[in-house]
Design an enzyme around this catalytic site. Structure first.
Site, short mmCIF file in Angstrom:
data_model
loop_
_atom_site.label_atom_id
_atom_site.label_comp_id
_atom_site.label_asym_id
_atom_site.label_seq_id
_atom_site.Cartn_x
_atom_site.Cartn_y
_atom_site.Cartn_z
N LYS A 16 16.76 38.26 11.62
CA LYS A 16 17.40 39.57 11.71
C LYS A 16 16.53 40.66 11.07
CE LYS A 16 20.93 38.23 14.07
NZ LYS A 16 21.12 38.67 15.45
N TYR A 23 18.31 32.69 9.45
CA TYR A 23 19.07 33.80 10.06
C TYR A 23 18.56 35.14 9.50
CZ TYR A 23 23.12 36.34 11.93
OH TYR A 23 23.93 37.21 12.63
N1 LIG Z 1 29.97 37.83 14.19
C1 LIG Z 1 29.34 38.30 13.13
O1 LIG Z 1 29.85 38.24 12.00
C2 LIG Z 1 27.99 38.94 13.30
C3 LIG Z 1 27.50 39.69 12.23
C4 LIG Z 1 26.24 40.28 12.34
C5 LIG Z 1 25.51 40.12 13.50
N2 LIG Z 1 26.02 39.36 14.52
C6 LIG Z 1 25.19 39.20 15.71
O2 LIG Z 1 25.93 39.59 16.85
C7 LIG Z 1 25.38 38.95 18.00
C8 LIG Z 1 26.50 38.41 18.86
O3 LIG Z 1 27.14 37.36 18.14
P1 LIG Z 1 28.72 37.13 18.15
O4 LIG Z 1 29.19 37.30 16.77
O5 LIG Z 1 29.34 37.89 19.24
O6 LIG Z 1 28.74 35.55 18.44
P2 LIG Z 1 29.36 34.67 19.61
O7 LIG Z 1 29.00 33.26 19.28
O8 LIG Z 1 30.80 35.01 19.78
O9 LIG Z 1 28.55 35.16 20.91
C9 LIG Z 1 27.19 34.87 21.08
C10 LIG Z 1 26.90 34.69 22.55
O10 LIG Z 1 25.48 34.46 22.70
C11 LIG Z 1 25.31 33.40 23.64
N3 LIG Z 1 24.03 32.73 23.43
C12 LIG Z 1 23.71 31.82 22.47
N4 LIG Z 1 22.45 31.39 22.64
C13 LIG Z 1 21.95 32.04 23.72
C14 LIG Z 1 20.72 32.02 24.40
N5 LIG Z 1 19.72 31.21 24.01
N6 LIG Z 1 20.56 32.82 25.48
C15 LIG Z 1 21.57 33.62 25.91
N7 LIG Z 1 22.77 33.67 25.32
C16 LIG Z 1 22.96 32.89 24.24
C17 LIG Z 1 26.49 32.48 23.41
O11 LIG Z 1 26.71 31.60 24.52
C18 LIG Z 1 27.61 33.48 23.18
O12 LIG Z 1 28.24 33.83 24.38
C19 LIG Z 1 24.40 37.91 17.48
O13 LIG Z 1 23.08 38.38 17.59
C20 LIG Z 1 24.78 37.78 16.02
O14 LIG Z 1 23.72 37.32 15.21
C21 LIG Z 1 27.24 38.78 14.45
#
Ligand SMILES: NC(=O)c1ccc[n+]([C@@H]2O[C@H](COP(=O)([O-])OP(=O)(O)OC[C@H]3O[C@@H](n4cnc5c(N)ncnc54)[C@H](O)[C@@H]3O)[C@@H](O)[C@H]2O)c1
Length: 277
Positions: A166, A162
């Site tokens: 990132k 991860y």
């Molecule tokens: N939630 C956190 O704590 C956090 C922190 C830092 C960064 N992020 C980043 O935020 C972004 C969104 O994540 P989130 O927290 O909303 O998670 P989430 O799991 O709620 O949403 C992620 C979405 O991406 C979709 N997805 C997964 N694989 C995919 C693919 N191959 N093609 C298209 N869509 C796909 C999923 O179906 C889901 O709808 C991610 O890049 C994650 O790494 C999240």
């Protein structure tokens, strides 16, 4: 009347990947509420359609498309379909789709987990930038938001794949910002710590989600909606990095001030925390 830069986030012609949940859904809803038209792309068409239903129920404009961002041809098709669906050319792209992976050290976590994470979190964003950046530059106006994470610089143990993806998204975004400087295209990279979404239940977190995460969410207290709003405003201002939480900003500063001490400290602290749980 909106200023020139506000047009980036008001009445945007937007594409959001991973729009079926969490931060992506929050971005899509925020853009639609600001008068935009939004293509909601996700590997899960059903949840993307749920986002669209929420937007249309609120009087907004949105379309759901299935797209696996780790497949180059599907991202190319997404660009073509979005141009056909939206009433005007695409003006804002949010490369948000991502998955969570962790719980094992480097050397123990499988190479399949590495490849899966790299495909979605890094190649997905590379494809998104490769396909959309030239279109926006040609128009001389637009915005790209890439969703990285504070994992891009925090060197948190047990999150090797991860962290690497990132860090790649951070470098990609900074390079793109340098290349688009003066072209009318703004680039912003979002680096949150923990946000309360489905990422932990949907990902490959070996050994389960550590209870400390719930405590961090309570302490940092930023919702997906809050993160999306902060980031859109940052894009309109031309701000490159968005660190929406206090802990993200502290880690960023500590890493720059004392990089080696910070990194060793992060490792020792995490082992101490794991032993106490
Ligand atoms: N939630 C956190 O704590 C956090 C922190 C830092 C960064 N992020 C980043 O935020 C972004 C969104 O994540 P989130 O927290 O909303 O998670 P989430 O799991 O709620 O949403 C992620 C979405 O991406 C979709 N997805 C997964 N694989 C995919 C693919 N191959 N093609 C298209 N869509 C796909 C999923 O179906 C889901 O709808 C991610 O890049 C994650 O790494 C999240």
């Amino acid at each position: 009347m909106f200023g020139k830069q506000d047009k980036l986030i008001n009445h945007a012609m937007a594409v959001v990947t991973g729009a079926g949940s969490g931060i992506g859904r929050a971005f899509a809803e925020a853009l639609a509420a600001r008068g935009g038209a939004v293509v909601c792309a996700d590997i899960n068409l059903e949840t993307a359609q749920q986002t669209v239903d929420r937007i249309t129920a609120a009087g907004g404009r949105a379309w759901a498309l299935r797209c696996d961002v780790s497949v180059r041809a599907e991202v190319e098709a997404l660009a073509e379909q979005a141009q056909a669906l939206l009433p005007e050319p695409v003006s804002l792209v949010i490369n948000n789709a991502g998955v969570g992976v962790g719980g094992k050290n480097i050397g123990e976590i499988s190479l399949e987990d590495w490849e899966w994470t790299m495909g979605i979190n890094l190649w997905g964003v590379i494809y998104g930038c490769h396909v959309f950046a030239p279109l926006l530059k040609q128009q001389g106006r637009g915005g790209i938001i890439n969703v990285a994470s504070s994992a891009s610089f925090a060197a948190a143990p047990l999150m090797g794949p991860y962290n690497v993806t990132k860090a790649g998204v951070l470098a990609l975004s900074e390079t793109l910002a340098a290349e688009t400087a003066g072209t009318g295209v703004n680039v912003t990279v979002l680096c949150p710590t923990v946000v309360n979404t489905n990422i932990f239940s949907a990902g490959r977190i070996h050994g389960g989600v550590p209870p400390v995460l719930n405590r961090i969410i309570e302490l940092t207290g930023v919702s997906a909606e809050g993160v999306a709003d902060t980031t859109l405003k940052a894009l309109a201002r031309g701000q490159l990095h968005v660190l929406p939480q206090f802990d993200a900003r502290m880690i960023w500063r500590a890493k720059r001030l004392l990089p080696a001490t910070y990194t060793r400290g992060a490792g020792l602290l995490s082992r101490l925390a794991a032993a106490k749980l």
